[in-house]
Design an enzyme around this catalytic site. Structure first.
Site, PDB file in Angstrom:
ATOM      1  N   ALA A 257     -12.334  -0.307  -0.433  1.00  0.00           N
ATOM      2  CA  ALA A 257     -11.813   0.642   0.557  1.00  0.00           C
ATOM      3  C   ALA A 257     -11.473   1.933  -0.173  1.00  0.00           C
ATOM      4  O   ALA A 257     -11.507   2.000  -1.401  1.00  0.00           O
ATOM      5  CB  ALA A 257     -10.577   0.067   1.255  1.00  0.00           C
ATOM      6  N   GLU A 291      -4.263  -0.139   0.451  1.00  0.00           N
ATOM      7  CA  GLU A 291      -4.631   1.222   0.859  1.00  0.00           C
ATOM      8  C   GLU A 291      -3.464   1.943   1.517  1.00  0.00           C
ATOM      9  O   GLU A 291      -3.304   3.158   1.335  1.00  0.00           O
ATOM     10  CB  GLU A 291      -5.841   1.182   1.791  1.00  0.00           C
ATOM     11  CG  GLU A 291      -7.079   0.549   1.183  1.00  0.00           C
ATOM     12  CD  GLU A 291      -7.492   1.180  -0.140  1.00  0.00           C
ATOM     13  OE1 GLU A 291      -7.353   2.413  -0.283  1.00  0.00           O
ATOM     14  OE2 GLU A 291      -7.935   0.440  -1.027  1.00  0.00           O
ATOM     15  N   HIS A 294      -1.250   3.509  -0.961  1.00  0.00           N
ATOM     16  CA  HIS A 294      -1.799   4.757  -1.481  1.00  0.00           C
ATOM     17  C   HIS A 294      -1.344   5.978  -0.685  1.00  0.00           C
ATOM     18  O   HIS A 294      -1.409   7.105  -1.202  1.00  0.00           O
ATOM     19  CB  HIS A 294      -3.330   4.724  -1.438  1.00  0.00           C
ATOM     20  CG  HIS A 294      -3.973   4.123  -2.640  1.00  0.00           C
ATOM     21  ND1 HIS A 294      -3.688   4.531  -3.923  1.00  0.00           N
ATOM     22  CD2 HIS A 294      -4.925   3.156  -2.757  1.00  0.00           C
ATOM     23  CE1 HIS A 294      -4.433   3.837  -4.771  1.00  0.00           C
ATOM     24  NE2 HIS A 294      -5.182   2.999  -4.095  1.00  0.00           N
TER      25      HIS A 294
END
Length: 829
Positions: A257, A291, A294
């Site tokens: 991803a 993700e 992040h």
């Protein structure tokens, strides 16, 4: 094309302050190219000369402050901006850009199921230059305003909320300050499921042909998203910094991803169209959590230069696993991390290409790209887990929140992060960083037990330089009432620091002493002789799956280091895996045993026996799960039984009947798996492959057919597959990988022997022609890994010495040849 050096980036960052990009993309101009118009507003802090980057099919025009620039001045990917005066400027560039089929830049994919086309960007490192003109480095953050013209019937996703203006034009809301590599666009006739959470729009998106499968999992995916979102807001003081949260599952994606702010892109294999195990669902959930982390680690606060990749990836990796454990139904994620991710880190850290978690020397972007590996992810996350153990979670989170407050919407370095941590603790975190983040290699911890009777003591022999805070498990045997292994009863765990100040009293000697019980540090461990005897007899009787993961990793390391014979590992697996209940452990052990031991660590004369052992083990697991209570365990056993089948009769019957007796039914993934193994065994043909492709014409079906055709044991099939990979640029990244996966088979060593030498010359030319993504795929999948002999090793060494290799291919070959040398060593035992 020129790569950006660190010195060049520092000089440009000192000269420029970039304010805003206004970007217009026209995706309606054909199947090969699209139009890209970029306006960049920036300030030069002093008089000077610099450059801007782009990789166009054609540079149509460029103006600086209204004055035309000569398109012929473009050299490689650099357009010079000479004699800038101090003050504000506006650069405008119009270029025609090429679509990609390698997952880099603006990737274009046409779905073979329904003929629909989809586009998405992957702009990491320097691929933004394939889509729009940019001052392309992470510390020149700016606001991005994006307009996209797309075909009728399409929708457009971007970092911010998008609005359809009519006539195919879509406008995205301006972003906050973000780095160039984080800009994202995804366009096509997406199937979308939308909702709202805490006042923000959430969406998940996929190709229309995958709509039923996404809909089936939508509740699970959105629940995981909400749970992680809420947990991060409990951990972090800084709220989610963007205006929406979309997750797009896109085709032919190279990574797992990508953390684009507000628009995370995932490989669409995570939209499951066939049966999967709960561990695979956990992996998908972990990627969602990773993700989302992040959004803070990487997007809100971004690395200044690529030497601090770990500030993005190690944190997201650690937070992903930890948050999933705390906030969702997946409460045992660290077992999967120990079996899969940590082994990835250990392997990478023992190769010649190893590097510190936070390397001091990353001279350019080409070098930086090589560091997205098991060290930056798994080792870095392991180091952070050890840091939390040593520091305490309260102080760790306080330091993180200080870091966010100091650097929000800006850039930061390792030194900045350590300084933030230092404000929350009296411990010497600077010294910790030096020993853990600036060094390479894996420490080894060996127990030495001394004493007699009820008075024993433990001394840990420490090979390495890092301090460790570890738990020590002590287990006593308790004979079982039936024919199962003796039960192992744990005492209270000991906690000690390595190096020790004095031996650790144990009392009565335990049957099993396990260093790093709970897997809180990053080190290889060994067993004393009595403990190893207990492992052989009682491994499956250990009560905690994470403890068993530490033991299995130690056995794996011992095989790779030449201290445990591969046959002994198989014997232990044969004895204990049929009693294992943890899916991650069963999958991890069978994968290592099938791929590495049967595939590389035993010679051709021993391979049939190794496959027979694994086949018998899988049969036991299939029999054990006949009651239907363990579908995930049964699915793993069926998959691996197919992969190790030495004779075609059983799996041919499964394919003919469309089911394994007692289940599961053969879904598309299992059918292609069976057909691929039959191709290896010479028990199918092109007609059967074509018929299966008619049955499943999807993108995954196309890949399955390519894999099967390359695996057919005929000279014509091999030559056709080789030509498709190396003599043509027509294969997409996924079809290249599928073809490469089918090509090399241990059972076909004589047939493919002439291609071993051809690989080196052809791969060098391919990598230079098609770029880093295909170079990586060629080095990983098209390398003759089965050819474990000194001739192959010498051919590779000659290639490294003599050939002009791209950095991506060189790195892969260095790693592959080191693994080959290790396999030769293991075989020599």
């Amino acid at each position: 094309m020129s790569v950006l050096t660190r010195d060049e980036a520092q000089n440009r960052a000192q000269l420029l302050d970039v304010h805003r990009y206004t970007i217009e993309l026209d995706l309606t101009t054909g199947e090969e190219t699209f139009e890209s118009r970029t306006a960049i507003r920036f300030t030069a802090r002093a008089d000077g000369t610099t450059f801007v980057e782009l990789k166009p099919a054609e540079l149509r025009s460029a103006t600086l402050d209204g004055q035309p620039l000569d398109p012929a001045a473009l050299t490689g990917n650099r357009l010079p901006l000479a004699d800038l005066a101090a003050g504000e400027h506006e650069l405008r560039v119009h270029a025609t850009m090429r679509y990609s089929r390698t997952g880099e830049g603006m990737h274009r994919f046409t779905d073979p199921t329904d003929g629909e086309t989809y586009l998405y960007t992957q702009l990491f490192m320097d691929d933004v230059q394939r889509v729009f003109t940019a001052f392309d480095q992470p510390d020149l953050k700016a606001v991005f305003e994006l307009t996209v013209t797309a075909p009728d019937g399409w929708s457009v996703l971007a970092n911010g909320i998008t609005e359809h203006l009519g006539d195919g034009r879509w406008q995205a809301a301006p972003t906050p300050l973000i780095s160039t590599y984080l800009v994202a666009v995804a366009a096509g006739p997406w199937h979308s499921v939308t909702t709202e959470h805490r006042g923000l729009p959430f969406g998940i998106h996929c190709r229309r042909s995958l709509a039923p499968h996404l809909d089936a999992d939508a509740d699970e995916l959105l629940e995981i998203t909400r749970q992680c979102f809420d947990r991060y807001h409990e951990k972090f003081d800084e709220p989610y910094p963007f205006d929406s949260y979309d997750q797009a599952f896109v085709p032919e994606f190279n990574a797992g991803a990508m953390e684009n702010p507000g628009l995370v892109t995932f490989r669409d294999e995570f939209v499951y169209r066939s049966a999967v195990t709960d561990t695979e669902r956990q992996t998908r959930a972990m990627v969602v959590a990773h993700e989302m982390a992040h959004m803070w680690f990487g997007d809100l606060v971004t690395l200044r230069w690529w030497d601090d990749i770990w500030l993005n990836e190690s944190f997201a990796e650690y937070m992903g696993y930890q948050t999933l454990t705390e906030a969702t139904r997946f409460t045992d994620t660290w077992t999967d991390f120990g079996v899969v991710r940590k082994a990835w880190g250990y392997d990478a850290d023992q190769r010649p290409s190893t590097h510190p978690v936070a390397p001091e020397a990353v001279p350019d972007t080409a070098s930086a790209l090589l560091n997205f590996d098991g060290i930056s992810y798994a080792k870095g996350a392991s180091a952070l887990r050890q840091l939390v153990t040593w520091l305490g979670e309260k102080d760790f989170l306080a330091g993180i929140n200080t870091h966010f407050a100091r650097h929000r919407f800006g850039n930061a370095t390792l030194a900045d992060f350590i300084d933030s941590l230092a404000t929350t603790t009296e411990r010497d975190v600077h010294a910790w960083a030096d020993t853990w983040l600036r060094t390479t290699g894996v420490d080894t911890l060996i127990p030495v037990v001394t004493g007699t009777g009820s008075e024993h003591a433990l001394t840990v022999e420490h090979h390495g330089t890092r301090p460790h805070r570890i738990a020590v498990g002590l287990y006593d045997t308790d004979l079982a009432d039936d024919d199962s292994p003796a039960r192992l009863t744990p005492r209270e765990r000991l906690h000690l620091d390595v190096p020790q100040s004095a031996p650790q009293p144990l009392g009565k000697r335990p049957a099993l002493l396990l260093l790093n019980d709970g897997d809180l540090t990053y080190a290889k461990i060994r067993f004393d002789s009595r403990s190893f005897d207990t492992v052989r007899a009682c491994l499956s009787a250990l009560p905690d799956p994470l403890t068993r993961a530490v033991v299995w990793n130690a056995l794996r390391d011992a095989v790779r280091d030449g201290e445990l014979a591969p046959a002994d590992y198989l014997d232990i697996a044969r004895a204990h895996l049929p009693r294992e209940t943890d899916l991650a452990l069963v999958q991890g052990v069978l994968a290592f045993a099938g791929t590495q031991i049967a595939g590389r660590y035993v010679g051709p004369d021993q391979r049939p026996a190794a496959l027979a052992t694994l086949g018998s083990l899988c049969r036991d697991l299939i029999r054990r799960t006949e009651d239907g209570d363990h579908p995930g365990l049964r699915l793993i056993a069926v998959r691996h039984f197919i992969d190790v089948a030495a004779h075609p009769e059983t799996i041919t019957a499964w394919l003919t009947e469309g089911t394994v007796p007692g289940g599961p039914e053969l879904d598309p993934d299992l059918r292609w798996r069976v057909l691929a193994r039959l191709a290896v065994l010479g028990a199918t043909d092109e007609d059967a492959i074509a018929a299966e492709l008619d049955r499943d014409p999807s993108a995954t079906g196309q890949e399955g057919a390519a894999r099967c055709r390359a695996a057919l044991p005929t000279e014509a099939a091999k030559e056709k597959a080789w030509a498709a990979m190396f003599a043509s640029d027509d294969l997409s990244n996924y079809l290249f990988t599928a073809t490469a996966q089918g090509f090399w088979q241990p059972e076909q060593a004589d047939l493919t022997r002439p291609y071993v030498a051809r690989f080196y010359e052809d791969a060098v030319a391919l990598a230079a022609r098609r770029g880093p993504a295909i170079a990586d795929a060629a080095g990983r999948w098209a390398f003759p890994a089965h050819a474990v002999d000194t001739d192959t090793l010498h051919l590779g060494e000659n290639c490294l010495r003599d050939a002009d290799l791209t950095p991506a291919l060189r790195r892969k070959l260095v790693d592959q040849l080191d693994d080959l040398a290790r396999a030769l060593k293991v075989r020599s035992i």
